[in-house]
Design an enzyme around this catalytic site. Structure first.
Site, mmCIF file in Angstrom:
data_model
loop_
_atom_site.group_PDB
_atom_site.id
_atom_site.type_symbol
_atom_site.label_atom_id
_atom_site.label_comp_id
_atom_site.label_asym_id
_atom_site.label_seq_id
_atom_site.Cartn_x
_atom_site.Cartn_y
_atom_site.Cartn_z
ATOM 1 C CG HIS A 38 -3.048 7.566 0.636
ATOM 2 N ND1 HIS A 38 -2.922 6.862 -0.535
ATOM 3 C CD2 HIS A 38 -1.867 7.433 1.280
ATOM 4 C CE1 HIS A 38 -1.712 6.337 -0.605
ATOM 5 N NE2 HIS A 38 -1.048 6.657 0.497
ATOM 6 C CD GLN A 46 -1.558 2.376 1.897
ATOM 7 O OE1 GLN A 46 -0.622 2.360 2.700
ATOM 8 N NE2 GLN A 46 -2.216 3.473 1.601
ATOM 9 C CB SER A 47 1.084 4.265 0.352
ATOM 10 O OG SER A 47 1.502 5.596 0.204
ATOM 11 C CB ALA A 48 5.971 4.034 0.328
#
Length: 528
Positions: free
Chosen positions: A441, A248-250
């Site tokens: 997010h 997730q994300s980075a």
């Protein structure tokens, strides 16, 4: 479309790496001691989730301290040691900038280490992973599309595995984040295993230091954790040929990077990218490598103008807290230019030409789930307690998340790689306490991990239904790849404008939609 390879034939290399834990098969129902390459691991069961065996904080590499600071992770081989694996342990060196208001400091703390509005428990000795496995060896699973429940001799079949890469902008994050602890997920489904791990971040993970051989040691930590999982997961009842890497994300960007770094030996049979791809612009802009030198000069390692090795040697002798505290103090003072330590383009682990490499077939030939949240950009617009500027929030969504996802999906579809796309749209009061947060997010994580009722009151019936639909899809993907998603009625992504995007949480648990309106706002991987 190119001819598709059967999912499980993609991992022939896994068979060439037999487990190193000593020959034990899947453990029995009460087996809280598991032999691994890291030692005899002693886990626990909590009374709140009695059907989940938890093995927490298992070391998978030597502590990256002293001469091993800023070095590639060194795998452990100490099978005769006893490891008490009952606490998650500290996360890697990092800090939380509490002087800057944000969604994650003012509204939703459950995405921070230990759910705090300050830096949680950290240490340089942090390269550890955790395993959550059913207590019943899969016998209590839901049974949907799982095939035979028992193998020969009445033994439970081995289970698929989700290996989770956390986010945090390559600056923060760890296993000990309340929203993304999978105990409740495994308690409910009983038909898969989850592995989560720590990796180095900020200057300790991406130093960008003159004279250093490996600038992306945090990404190398991720590979070491996946290799450990391949070599040891059978001892917990897992199937090393059915590993899905999920970020997730980075962490999502990391998973996509990983698929280009190890195209011939991904170990994983599939990948899931939540809000981030290799086309998301999140690499270091410090081509002069001045940030590392600036930190060195301020922690007692100045005067090495033309002696990069001497500066590195000096910096390896500085206490990790001193380095971390200096960067934290500098960030909290809001001095300019800002310091940043992100993945470094080295054309070895992180590449400069991902679109080109996709078209050249230099990516692991495994299926992928690629998704975004409808309000992914909200936390990245200037913070306002009454809600961000809508135009700035949309720009954040398009630039960092949605357009890179659209272009990555298009290129994968163009080169014949199975790709499934989702949009998370849930807006629940207990997860988004301010209505303008929407599906911000990270908001999908409590749905997938099953932690959604833990923070601000009980969840609604639709919230549970949406969570279950998402969990079932991710587990089906780990279990049977493309066939698993098809069994959930999820259509393969075809082209821009087609109603082949699985949307979760907008009025119903799941439905297929076209997102042509948003797709039309993209010009390749950037906003039009």
């Amino acid at each position: 479309m190119l001819a598709r390879l059967p999912l499980f034939t993609l991992l022939a290399s896994a068979a060439a790496h037999p487990p190193t834990y000593g020959g034990h098969g899947p453990p029995g129902n009460d087996d809280l001691t598991v032999q691994t390459s890291s030692g005899r691991v002693h886990g626990k069961i909590d009374t709140t989730e009695p059907d989940v065996r938890q093995f927490l904080g298992i070391p998978f590499a030597h502590p990256p301290t002293g001469d091993l600071r800023w070095a590639a992770p060194q795998p452990l081989s100490q099978p005769d040691q006893d490891v008490e694996a009952k606490e998650l342990g500290p996360s890697c060196m990092q800090f939380l900038n509490t002087n800057a208001s944000s969604v994650y400091l003012n509204q939703v703390l459950e995405y921070n280490l230990q759910g705090l509005n300050r830096t949680g428990d950290i240490s340089e000795d942090c390269l550890r992973l955790s395993v959550w496995a059913p207590n019943k060896g899969g016998h209590r699973g839901r049974g949907r599309g799982r095939g035979k429940e028992h193998g020969r001799g009445g033994k439970a079949e081995t289970l698929p595995v989700l290996v989770y890469f956390y986010g945090g902008g390559f600056s923060t994050g760890g296993m000990d984040v309340p929203a993304q602890i999978p105990t409740q997920m495994v308690q409910r489904t009983q038909d898969h295993i989850v592995v989560s791990f720590n990796y180095r971040v900020n200057i300790f993970g991406h130093p960008n230091a003159p004279g250093l051989e490996d600038q992306n040691v945090g990404l190398l930590d991720q590979r070491a954790a996946v290799e450990w999982t391949r070599d040891n997961i059978a001892a917990f009842g897992g199937d090393p040929s059915r590993i899905v890497i999920w970020g997730q994300s980075a962490g999502s960007i990391s998973v996509d990077y990983y698929s280009f770094t190890y195209p011939e030996d991904p170990i994983a049979a599939g990948m899931s990218l939540d809000s981030g791809t290799s086309l998301s612009a999140l690499t270091s802009a410090d081509t002069a490598q001045s940030n590392f030198t600036f930190v060195a000069e301020n922690v007692g390692c100045g005067g090495f103008d033309d002696d990069a090795s001497g500066r590195l040697s000096c910096m390896r002798g500085v206490d990790a807290d001193k380095i971390n505290d200096f960067i934290a103090t500098y960030a909290k003072s809001a001095q300019q230019p800002a310091l940043g330590f992100r993945p470094v383009v080295d054309d070895k682990v992180v590449f400069s030409n991902y679109s080109e490499r996709m078209l050249q077939g230099k990516q692991a030939k495994i299926p992928a789930i690629i998704g975004t949240n409808t309000e992914d950009g909200v936390p990245f617009a200037p913070y306002d307690p009454s809600g961000p500027d809508p135009a700035l929030a949309e720009q954040g969504l398009l630039r960092t998340f949605f357009c890179p996802a659209t272009e990555s999906a298009r290129l994968r579809q163009q080169t014949g790689l199975d790709t499934y796309r989702y949009l998370y749209a849930g807006n629940w009061t207990n997860l988004s306490p301010a209505p303008w947060l929407g599906a911000f997010h990270s908001a999908e994580l409590p749905m997938l991990f099953g932690t959604h009722p833990n923070f601000r009151g009980e969840s609604t019936e639709l919230e549970y239904e949406t969570s279950h639909a998402m969990q079932d899809a991710w587990v089906a993907f780990a279990r049977e790849g493309v066939r698993g998603l098809q069994s959930e009625g999820w259509k393969e992504y075809e082209a821009v404008g087609e109603a082949t995007v699985r949307e979760f949480g907008d009025g119903v648990a799941a439905k297929d939609v076209s997102i042509a309106g948003l797709e039309g706002k993209c010009d390749g991987a950037v906003p039009a």
